[in-house]
Design a protein around this motif. Structure first.
Motif, PDB file in Angstrom:
ATOM      1  N   HIS A   1       0.842  -1.198   0.000  1.00  0.00           N
ATOM      2  CA  HIS A   1       0.000   0.000   0.000  1.00  0.00           C
ATOM      3  C   HIS A   1       0.875   1.245   0.000  1.00  0.00           C
ATOM      4  CE1 HIS A   1       0.877   0.966   4.191  1.00  0.00           C
ATOM      5  NE2 HIS A   1       0.826  -0.332   4.404  1.00  0.00           N
ATOM      6  N   GLY A   2       0.270   2.347  -0.377  1.00  0.00           N
ATOM      7  CA  GLY A   2       0.960   3.631  -0.386  1.00  0.00           C
ATOM      8  C   GLY A   2       0.846   4.343   0.948  1.00  0.00           C
ATOM      9  N   TRP A   3       1.401   5.517   1.006  1.00  0.00           N
ATOM     10  CA  TRP A   3       1.518   6.282   2.243  1.00  0.00           C
ATOM     11  C   TRP A   3       0.205   6.500   2.987  1.00  0.00           C
ATOM     12  CZ3 TRP A   3      -0.468  11.328   2.694  1.00  0.00           C
ATOM     13  CH2 TRP A   3      -0.267  11.904   3.948  1.00  0.00           C
ATOM     14  N   PRO A   4      -0.886   6.949   2.345  1.00  0.00           N
ATOM     15  CA  PRO A   4      -2.056   7.285   3.156  1.00  0.00           C
ATOM     16  C   PRO A   4      -2.892   6.079   3.580  1.00  0.00           C
ATOM     17  CG  PRO A   4      -2.524   7.750   0.886  1.00  0.00           C
ATOM     18  CD  PRO A   4      -1.083   7.307   0.948  1.00  0.00           C
ATOM     19  N   LEU A   5      -2.538   4.877   3.138  1.00  0.00           N
ATOM     20  CA  LEU A   5      -3.334   3.687   3.442  1.00  0.00           C
ATOM     21  C   LEU A   5      -2.637   2.812   4.468  1.00  0.00           C
ATOM     22  CD1 LEU A   5      -4.340   2.811  -0.221  1.00  0.00           C
ATOM     23  CD2 LEU A   5      -5.671   4.096   1.450  1.00  0.00           C
ATOM     24  N   SER A   6      -3.303   1.706   4.842  1.00  0.00           N
ATOM     25  CA  SER A   6      -2.696   0.709   5.725  1.00  0.00           C
ATOM     26  C   SER A   6      -2.900  -0.658   5.081  1.00  0.00           C
ATOM     27  CB  SER A   6      -3.340   0.752   7.110  1.00  0.00           C
ATOM     28  OG  SER A   6      -4.652   0.236   7.035  1.00  0.00           O
ATOM     29  N   SER A   7      -2.345  -1.676   5.703  1.00  0.00           N
ATOM     30  CA  SER A   7      -2.501  -3.030   5.161  1.00  0.00           C
ATOM     31  C   SER A   7      -3.964  -3.455   5.153  1.00  0.00           C
ATOM     32  CB  SER A   7      -1.656  -4.015   5.967  1.00  0.00           C
ATOM     33  OG  SER A   7      -2.055  -4.002   7.317  1.00  0.00           O
ATOM     34  N   ASP A   8      -4.779  -2.822   5.973  1.00  0.00           N
ATOM     35  CA  ASP A   8      -6.203  -3.155   6.016  1.00  0.00           C
ATOM     36  C   ASP A   8      -6.921  -2.809   4.712  1.00  0.00           C
ATOM     37  OD1 ASP A   8      -5.842  -4.038   8.599  1.00  0.00           O
ATOM     38  OD2 ASP A   8      -6.442  -2.118   9.487  1.00  0.00           O
ATOM     39  N   SER A   9      -6.360  -1.945   3.902  1.00  0.00           N
ATOM     40  CA  SER A   9      -7.010  -1.568   2.643  1.00  0.00           C
ATOM     41  C   SER A   9      -7.076  -2.741   1.668  1.00  0.00           C
ATOM     42  CB  SER A   9      -6.291  -0.378   2.006  1.00  0.00           C
ATOM     43  OG  SER A   9      -4.955  -0.715   1.691  1.00  0.00           O
ATOM     44  N   TRP A  10      -6.216  -3.750   1.846  1.00  0.00           N
ATOM     45  CA  TRP A  10      -6.203  -4.929   0.977  1.00  0.00           C
ATOM     46  C   TRP A  10      -6.904  -6.130   1.618  1.00  0.00           C
ATOM     47  CZ3 TRP A  10      -5.192  -3.797  -3.715  1.00  0.00           C
ATOM     48  CH2 TRP A  10      -4.229  -2.865  -4.049  1.00  0.00           C
ATOM     49  N   GLU A  11      -7.479  -5.970   2.791  1.00  0.00           N
ATOM     50  CA  GLU A  11      -7.944  -7.112   3.567  1.00  0.00           C
ATOM     51  C   GLU A  11      -8.947  -7.993   2.833  1.00  0.00           C
ATOM     52  OE1 GLU A  11     -10.047  -7.429   7.774  1.00  0.00           O
ATOM     53  OE2 GLU A  11      -7.936  -6.830   7.864  1.00  0.00           O
ATOM     54  N   SER A  12      -9.942  -7.424   2.164  1.00  0.00           N
ATOM     55  CA  SER A  12     -10.951  -8.263   1.497  1.00  0.00           C
ATOM     56  C   SER A  12     -10.333  -9.083   0.364  1.00  0.00           C
ATOM     57  CB  SER A  12     -12.113  -7.413   0.979  1.00  0.00           C
ATOM     58  OG  SER A  12     -11.657  -6.453   0.060  1.00  0.00           O
ATOM     59  N   GLN A  13      -9.399  -8.495  -0.394  1.00  0.00           N
ATOM     60  CA  GLN A  13      -8.720  -9.235  -1.456  1.00  0.00           C
ATOM     61  C   GLN A  13      -7.835 -10.336  -0.870  1.00  0.00           C
ATOM     62  OE1 GLN A  13      -8.871  -5.943  -1.213  1.00  0.00           O
ATOM     63  NE2 GLN A  13      -9.365  -5.033  -3.183  1.00  0.00           N
ATOM     64  N   MET A  14      -7.173 -10.038   0.257  1.00  0.00           N
ATOM     65  CA  MET A  14      -6.282 -11.015   0.890  1.00  0.00           C
ATOM     66  C   MET A  14      -7.075 -12.197   1.432  1.00  0.00           C
ATOM     67  SD  MET A  14      -3.665  -8.369   2.767  1.00  0.00           S
ATOM     68  CE  MET A  14      -2.673  -9.615   3.543  1.00  0.00           C
ATOM     69  N   ILE A  15      -8.221 -11.946   2.039  1.00  0.00           N
ATOM     70  CA  ILE A  15      -9.060 -13.023   2.562  1.00  0.00           C
ATOM     71  C   ILE A  15      -9.527 -13.925   1.422  1.00  0.00           C
ATOM     72  CG2 ILE A  15     -11.293 -13.541   3.643  1.00  0.00           C
ATOM     73  CD1 ILE A  15     -10.829 -11.020   5.380  1.00  0.00           C
ATOM     74  N   PHE A  16      -9.996 -13.311   0.337  1.00  0.00           N
ATOM     75  CA  PHE A  16     -10.477 -14.089  -0.810  1.00  0.00           C
ATOM     76  C   PHE A  16      -9.363 -14.975  -1.364  1.00  0.00           C
ATOM     77  CE2 PHE A  16     -10.811 -14.583  -5.409  1.00  0.00           C
ATOM     78  CZ  PHE A  16     -12.007 -15.276  -5.500  1.00  0.00           C
ATOM     79  N   LEU A  17      -8.189 -14.399  -1.606  1.00  0.00           N
ATOM     80  CA  LEU A  17      -7.095 -15.179  -2.198  1.00  0.00           C
ATOM     81  C   LEU A  17      -6.569 -16.249  -1.244  1.00  0.00           C
ATOM     82  CD1 LEU A  17      -5.197 -12.367  -4.113  1.00  0.00           C
ATOM     83  CD2 LEU A  17      -6.501 -14.260  -5.097  1.00  0.00           C
ATOM     84  N   ALA A  18      -6.511 -15.965   0.045  1.00  0.00           N
ATOM     85  CA  ALA A  18      -6.092 -16.978   1.010  1.00  0.00           C
ATOM     86  C   ALA A  18      -7.062 -18.149   1.027  1.00  0.00           C
ATOM     87  CB  ALA A  18      -5.969 -16.361   2.394  1.00  0.00           C
ATOM     88  N   ASP A  19      -8.358 -17.863   0.904  1.00  0.00           N
ATOM     89  CA  ASP A  19      -9.371 -18.927   0.839  1.00  0.00           C
ATOM     90  C   ASP A  19      -9.241 -19.760  -0.443  1.00  0.00           C
ATOM     91  OD1 ASP A  19     -10.413 -18.233   3.282  1.00  0.00           O
ATOM     92  OD2 ASP A  19     -12.085 -17.054   2.432  1.00  0.00           O
ATOM     93  N   GLN A  20      -8.668 -19.179  -1.481  1.00  0.00           N
ATOM     94  CA  GLN A  20      -8.496 -19.884  -2.762  1.00  0.00           C
ATOM     95  C   GLN A  20      -7.179 -20.651  -2.826  1.00  0.00           C
ATOM     96  OE1 GLN A  20     -11.029 -19.947  -5.004  1.00  0.00           O
ATOM     97  NE2 GLN A  20     -12.088 -18.809  -3.406  1.00  0.00           N
ATOM     98  N   GLY A  21      -6.389 -20.653  -1.730  1.00  0.00           N
ATOM     99  CA  GLY A  21      -5.155 -21.429  -1.693  1.00  0.00           C
ATOM    100  C   GLY A  21      -3.886 -20.640  -1.946  1.00  0.00           C
ATOM    101  N   TYR A  22      -3.988 -19.326  -2.038  1.00  0.00           N
ATOM    102  CA  TYR A  22      -2.802 -18.484  -2.245  1.00  0.00           C
ATOM    103  C   TYR A  22      -2.216 -18.076  -0.899  1.00  0.00           C
ATOM    104  CZ  TYR A  22      -4.097 -18.017  -7.139  1.00  0.00           C
ATOM    105  OH  TYR A  22      -4.389 -18.284  -8.448  1.00  0.00           O
ATOM    106  N   ARG A  23      -0.914 -17.866  -0.894  1.00  0.00           N
ATOM    107  CA  ARG A  23      -0.265 -17.283   0.278  1.00  0.00           C
ATOM    108  C   ARG A  23      -0.148 -15.790   0.021  1.00  0.00           C
ATOM    109  NH1 ARG A  23       5.662 -18.868   2.810  1.00  0.00           N
ATOM    110  NH2 ARG A  23       5.524 -17.479   4.598  1.00  0.00           N
ATOM    111  N   VAL A  24      -0.791 -15.010   0.865  1.00  0.00           N
ATOM    112  CA  VAL A  24      -0.809 -13.561   0.646  1.00  0.00           C
ATOM    113  C   VAL A  24      -0.216 -12.835   1.852  1.00  0.00           C
ATOM    114  CG1 VAL A  24      -2.757 -13.624  -0.924  1.00  0.00           C
ATOM    115  CG2 VAL A  24      -3.181 -13.359   1.496  1.00  0.00           C
TER     116      VAL A  24
END
Length: 93
Positions: free
Chosen positions: A70-93
Motif C-alpha cells: 500500500h501507499g503512504w495514506p493507506l494501511s494493510s487493512d485496505s487490501w484485507e478483502s482481497q487477501m481473505i479471498f485469495l487466502a481462501d483460494q489457496g494463495y499465500r498472501v
C-alpha cells in the motif's frame, strides 16, 4: 570556462558516474544476502539499518505467493478483502 575545459570536465563526470554504476552493478545482492540483512520480530521484518516493516502472512505456506503493498495514506487493512479471498483460494498472501 573555455570549450576544452568544459569538454574535459564533462568527460570526467561521465567516466566517474559510469564507474560508480558499474561498481554497483558488479555486486548484486543475492536472496541469501538480503535474508541475512533482515531479521523477523513478530509480524515485522527488521532491516539491517533497524527499520521495522509490518507484514501479514495469510494462507497456506506452500501456496503461490501474492504480495500486496500500500501507499503512504493507506494501511494493510485496505487490501484485507482481497487477501481473505485469495487466502481462501489457496494463495499465500
Amino acid at each position: 570556462m573555455n570549450n576544452i575545459t568544459r569538454t574535459f570536465a564533462a568527460s570526467m563526470l561521465a567516466i566517474t558516474l559510469q564507474a560508480g554504476v558499474t561498481a554497483h552493478a558488479a555486486q548484486p545482492e543475492t536472496p541469501a544476502q538480503i535474508a541475512a540483512a533482515a531479521t523477523l520480530d513478530g509480524n515485522y521484518v527488521v532491516t539491517a539499518d533497524g527499520v521495522r516493516l509490518y507484514y501479514k502472512d495469510w494462507g497456506p505456506k506452500d501456496g503461490p505467493v501474492v504480495t500486496f503493498s500500500h501507499g503512504w495514506p493507506l494501511s494493510s487493512d485496505s487490501w484485507e478483502s482481497q487477501m481473505i479471498f485469495l487466502a481462501d483460494q489457496g494463495y499465500r498472501v
